[in-house]
Design an enzyme around this catalytic site. Structure first.
Site, PDB file in Angstrom:
ATOM      1  N   SER A 260       0.260  -1.467   0.075  1.00  0.00           N
ATOM      2  CA  SER A 260       0.007  -0.038  -0.301  1.00  0.00           C
ATOM      3  C   SER A 260       1.020   1.429   0.266  1.00  0.00           C
ATOM      4  O   SER A 260       0.465   2.396  -0.647  1.00  0.00           O
ATOM      5  CB  SER A 260      -1.000   0.172   1.627  1.00  0.00           C
ATOM      6  OG  SER A 260      -1.724  -1.253   1.380  1.00  0.00           O
TER       7      SER A 260
ATOM      8  N   ASP B 271      10.175  -8.466   1.742  1.00  0.00           N
ATOM      9  CA  ASP B 271      10.040  -7.913   3.585  1.00  0.00           C
ATOM     10  C   ASP B 271      10.039  -9.289   3.834  1.00  0.00           C
ATOM     11  O   ASP B 271      11.078  -8.676   5.698  1.00  0.00           O
ATOM     12  CB  ASP B 271       9.296  -6.694   3.431  1.00  0.00           C
ATOM     13  CG  ASP B 271       7.766  -7.963   2.576  1.00  0.00           C
ATOM     14  OD1 ASP B 271       7.356  -9.326   2.648  1.00  0.00           O
ATOM     15  OD2 ASP B 271       6.444  -7.678   3.132  1.00  0.00           O
TER      16      ASP B 271
END
Length: 249
Positions: free
Chosen positions: A10, A102
């Site tokens: 996002s 990540d």
């Protein structure tokens, strides 16, 4: 100075650091590539010499961002890629290239800081947990919806649930049973996050007893901080791993 980017689902988290001592010159969170360029360009007297990126975006989106950075700042971005083993940590996925970058970099950073077994709980758009043993074996992990996704699903699929961000923030002044819809939703979602975190903690104890370090990271880590007082809160944990995966002089 080096520009570091964590491109999530996002948002883009960014910071500019000095090469020699890793002192942070500036940083923030933006929702578009253009906003990123504008904010970095606004830093007075900053001259970038390099850029390193971790991205969970598509290859095309990541390439487009690299091109924009090259155009705006005349530096070539170095993008972290999956590997089977690095810095003493062995990727635990059967197909190591499928592990999100990540998660991989957070695991690298956590193992580097812990010097032993560790549990990484990353609370962002998704809630993620990863386990790394004392000998560096990534044992796998869990993914479930994070606070933004839980909130969004309830707002989208339940007609009578409508409230603004300010109301959501006020609702989290306590976790007692909600006396309004916004309180019930927000507090319920936080309790779901805390339950996720507690369960990971119990899994780690089954594996290692008390001989492990818990790391909390991600934008919503503060929502479970009080519930896990033993945890180390490291907001930039992914950047710790990114520096290991993409060293720049």
């Amino acid at each position: 100075m080096i520009l570091e980017l964590d491109c999530g689902n996002s948002f883009i988290k960014w910071r500019v650091i000095h090469v020699a001592d890793a002192v942070i010159e500036g940083g923030g969170i933006v929702d578009s590539d253009q906003a990123l360029v504008a904010e970095v360009a606004a830093l007075a007297s900053v001259r970038l010499t390099g850029c390193r990126i971790v991205s969970v975006r598509s290859e095309e989106e990541t390439d487009a961002l690299c091109a924009l950075i090259a155009q705006a700042f005349a530096v070539q971005a170095k993008v972290a890629h999956p590997v089977r083993e690095m810095a003493g940590v062995r990727n635990g996925y059967d197909d190591y290239q499928r592990l999100g970058m990540d998660r991989w970099l957070a695991a690298l950073g956590a193992f580097h800081l812990a010097k032993g077994a560790c549990l990484v709980i990353d609370l962002g758009t998704a809630a993620k947990a990863d386990f790394v043993s004392a000998d560096g074996e990534h044992l796998g992990g869990y993914i479930c919806p994070g606070m933004p996704l839980m909130r969004s699903q309830l707002r989208t699929h339940t007609r009578r649930i409508r409230y603004d961000d300010a109301s959501a923030e006020r609702a989290l002044s306590s976790l007692s049973p909600g006396r309004s819809t916004v309180e019930a939703v927000e507090r319920g979602c936080v309790l779901m996050l805390q339950g996720f975190a507690y369960t990971q903690l119990e899994q780690a104890r089954v594996l290692w007893g008390e001989e492990f370090t818990v790391f909390l990271t991600g934008g919503d880590a503060p929502l479970v901080r009080a519930a896990l007082p033993q945890a180390r809160v490291v907001p930039d944990l992914v950047f710790v791993g990114l520096a290991m995966a993409c060293p720049l002089d």
